[in-house]
Design a protein around this motif. Structure first.
Motif: not given
Length: 845
Positions: A554-555, A600-605, A624-630
């Protein structure tokens, strides 16, 4: 001094007598013996501009960048000034009654100093129409060079063939003092650029270069190696070098600290006449009898290291400087702004540093350069250990390190004593370019990366890759292998490696394949990088600051000039970077945000939900942008604090009621676009009432007309026609009235909007009773425009009944009948003529 020397530009030309770098453009100015001045792009090698200055030799040229000029002195005694953008000659005048040998431009005042074979120096002020404001006399031979002091712009020095160097003040015509510098003529003089030494360097026909202390007027050192007249010698502003050249055709690089000859450059272009040093980067240009050469010395990347607590150490030539970023008040920092630091002199180092590295605990700093290494204590800067070595690597425990001697000999030390009996297996079998510390000892060579276990010396894994750097995470489980085109992130599985060892498997030179697992391959060229936990923060060749977490990058921000990563301070939640001069900048990066993304990436919500409250509000939108991308739009909607982003998410989730609530809170001008978006989305989910309300509030009458036609809402269409006419949307109002089957209203609208010819034609077909009114309006309009003759030719339906007699009564009856049965609401007849906005009176007549 082990210094890379790379030739950037090599071009043949007539004899080059003067060269000068432009401070901001990639341009090199050259003055030629044939009277021509060329400007080269030294990055591409192409000639950008050419100026035919004179028919005699041009001996000296300089840029005046603040005026977009260059100035040239020649053998016809003329000083000429050109605008290098427009090619316009600004001025030309006779500056001396003899050859102009040299000139220099004052760094701040509007003054050019010229030296001549008439044995005088003159000062010319361009703000005073190039009037000579001072003449300096005292030399008894040709003036060969002039240099202005960087410490005092009011002082300058001159070199002369009368064997002397004189020091002058701008306002005084006589010299402050004279030094008998050489046994033969002095061709060049230049000041030391630093503030710590009152030194001059001179070059002479006696084949020597001398360094002088101009305060004590004593010779500090004499440099002897040239075999013919030395024509120039100068200190490099960034490197501990003195550069000299002359009629023996060589350029020599001397260590300005030890005065040892480090390198000799020869490009077979005959005599070397002139030199220019580019201060922004480590480049020099040399003019020869047969052309010009631009050479890059060393690298632009600064030599620095920052420990985890924020203590920064860097070198400038042989000086060691330090600053503490921990003392900076993070709340006063702004992203991208330069930080004002308190710089301390820590000491000096005996070698020219090519790399610095803190031990993991920050107690020691290793300096590597000139084929040697020295380990210093970080606080007192005391020598702890030293030896021969071209590369150095710390282990994770700060007590163990490895040193590479040459390319084949690898030594391992523990507690500053060489460890015997447990060397790295097969270390002498590969030609190693460099070693890298961390959980495992890494080595890179041509086409391979090799990892050893620090304790046992066994090969853990050999990987085929042309790496330029290796970065281990602090947790010891992740490693980034960087190549020229991309970087690879791998996970080290020590359990899998040790399981193979316990099985008694004979580990070959390839190691254990299961020891590493590829996590991601990112197509970016990393310049500098640091691990913070399981997050890799890095700068790339595209001048972007980014971070890698999980399996994606991510930039954080782009920047205009190359910046180099210094480190990350968790207490500040900021990344610190420096430019080539170690000016420090910072950018915000919340470590909690990175940990949230990792969870989040590991699925540990659940873990992510616990971390969310600790994330600063200003970072929520990035989350939020990261979550939308996922694909987690519902969660992104809850997290974001940006109303626009929240609105977009509500629309994509078809939560139109929430979108409406957001829109009601925004200013009216911004709300129109949102109401339009809500209306479009409402149509797709069959919410016609909401769509109608949205189009009305958005003022989108076209969409509203289509909706009302589709639903057969006659009353709504009548209101829409009135509203469209009030807003000046006459075409839309006409189309609505036509759909309502009201031709009389259509004629009235056309007449009212000064479209009488179209009203008459339309009335003749659809509303015969309105024809006289429309024709009369047409005539009146033409008369008002002084076109009475055209108006007189229009047939009057009342005065010439024969033109309308046939079928007139039938037409009126038909009109009355149609008024009883209006046109269908769902569309107009295909026979309705198109309405043309362009009025052509004479054609209509």
């Amino acid at each position: 001094m082990l210094l890379d020397v790379n030739r950037k530009l090599f071009t043949r030309s007539d004899r080059v007598k003067g060269v000068d770098f432009h401070p901001t453009e990639p341009w090199l100015l050259t003055g030629l013996y044939n009277g021509t001045v060329n400007i080269y792009n030294h990055e591409t090698g192409a000639i950008v501009k050419t100026f035919e200055v004179s028919e005699v030799p041009v001996r000296c040229v300089r840029f005046i960048p603040r005026k977009n000029w260059f100035v040239a002195g020649s053998d016809d005694f003329q000083l000429r000034v050109f605008n290098y953008n427009t090619h316009e000659k600004v001025t030309a005048f006779e500056a001396h009654p003899d050859y102009i040998r040299c000139l220099t431009v004052h760094p701040s005042a509007s003054i050019v100093l010229t030296g001549s074979d008439d044995m005088t120096i003159r000062a010319w002020d361009w703000d005073k129409q190039w009037r000579c404001i001072q003449t300096y006399e005292g030399h008894t031979h040709y003036i060969m060079n002039i240099a202005i002091s960087p410490k005092d712009p009011n002082t300058f020095a001159s070199a002369c063939l009368d064997r002397t160097v004189k020091m002058w003040s701008l306002g005084t015509s006589t010299a402050n003092f004279t030094m008998e510098a050489h046994d033969k003529g002095v061709n060049y003089v230049e000041f030391y650029p630093g503030a710590d030494k009152p030194y001059l360097v001179t070059a002479s026909d006696d084949k020597t270069v001398k360094i002088w202390d101009y305060l004590s007027k004593s010779c500090v050192q004499t440099l002897e190696s040239h075999t013919n007249n030395v024509l120039f010698a100068a200190f490099h502003p960034n490197l501990p070098l003195i550069i000299s050249g002359g009629e023996d055709g060589t350029v020599k690089l001397w260590n300005s600290g030890t005065y040892r000859l480090e390198n000799t450059l020869s490009y077979a272009l005959e005599r070397a006449w002139c030199l220019s040093v580019r201060k922004a980067v480590n480049e020099i240009a040399v003019g020869y009898d047969e052309g010009v050469v631009v050479v890059k010395l060393g690298r632009d990347e600064p030599t620095y290291s920052m420990d985890p607590s924020g203590k920064l150490i860097y070198t400038h030539t042989n000086e060691v400087l330090s600053a503490n970023l921990q003392t900076v008040h993070a709340e006063e920092l702004a992203d991208g702004n330069r930080i004002q630091l308190s710089i301390k002199e820590l000491g000096t180092t005996e070698i020219f540093a090519t790399s610095l590295s803190h031990s993991p605990n920050g107690r020691f700093v290793t300096v590597v350069g000139d084929g040697e290494y020295i380990v210093y204590t970080a606080l007192a800067w005391r020598n702890k250990a030293f030896g021969n070595g071209s590369s150095f690597a710390w282990a994770g425990d700060s007590n163990t390190y490895a040193v590479l001697e040459g390319r084949l000999k690898l030594r391992v030390y523990k507690n500053f004593r060489e460890r015997t009996g447990a060397g790295m297996k097969g270390a002498g079998s590969w030609a190693i370019d460099g070693i890298h510390g961390g959980t495992l000892l890494g080595a890179r060579g041509s086409g391979f990366v090799l990892f050893w276990d620090w304790e046992t010396g066994e090969v853990v894994r050999r990987i085929e890759a042309d790496a330029k750097n290796i970065f281990w995470s602090g947790t010891g489980s992740l490693v980034a292998i960087c190549t020229e085109e991309s970087y690879y992130v791998l996970r080290f599985d020590r359990d899998a490696y040790e399981a193979k060892l316990q099985e008694g498997v004979d580990i070959s030179d390839e190691g254990v394949e299961e020891a590493f697992e590829l996590i991601a391959e990112i197509p970016e060229n990393i310049r500098t990088a640091k691990w913070v936990g399981d997050c890799l923060i890095y700068t790339n060749s595209a001048n972007r600051l980014s971070y890698f977490v999980g399996s994606e990058s991510y930039t954080i921000t782009p920047f205009d000039t190359p910046l180099y990563l210094l480190g990350y301070i968790p207490a500040h939640n900021r990344v610190y970077l420096g430019d080539k001069d170690v000016n420090v900048y910072s950018y915000t990066l919340s470590l909690n945000m990175v940990e949230y993304q990792t969870a989040v990436l590991r699925g540990d919500m659940d873990g992510a939900a616990e971390l969310l409250p600790s994330i600063p509000k200003e970072q929520r939108n990035k989350i939020a942008t990261f979550l939308e991308g996922r694909g987690l739009k519902e969660l992104a909607y809850e997290v974001t604090t940006d109303p626009d982003h929240k609105f977009d998410l509500a629309l994509s989730l078809d939560d139109l009621d929430a979108a409406v609530e957001i829109t009601r809170t925004v200013p009216e001008l911004e709300a129109e676009v949102k109401w339009k978006a809500i209306g479009d989305r409402a149509l797709t989910v069959w919410r016609f009432d909401l769509a109608r309300e949205s189009f009305e509030k958005a003022g989108d009458l076209s969409a509203l007309m289509l909706l009302l036609l589709s639903t057969g809402d006659r009353d709504g269409l009548q209101k829409l026609a009135v509203q469209a006419e009030q807003k000046g949307q006459n075409n839309l109002a006409f189309a609505t009235l036509l759909q309502l089957g009201d031709p009389n209203a259509c004629v009235d609208l056309l007449v009212k909007t000064q479209r009488a010819p179209e009203a008459a034609m339309f009335a003749r077909t659809y509303a015969p009773t309105k024809v006289p009114e429309a024709v009369q309006a047409w005539k009146s309009e033409l008369t008002s425009k002084n076109r009475s003759k055209i108006a007189a030719k229009i047939a009057d339906p009342i005065e010439q009944p024969e033109s309308f007699e046939e079928g007139w009564e039938d037409a009126i009856a038909r009109e009355k009948g149609e008024q009883q049965s209006p046109l269908p609401v769902n569309g107009a007849s295909d026979s309705v003529p198109p309405v043309d906005d362009d009025e052509e009176d004479e054609t209509a007549a």
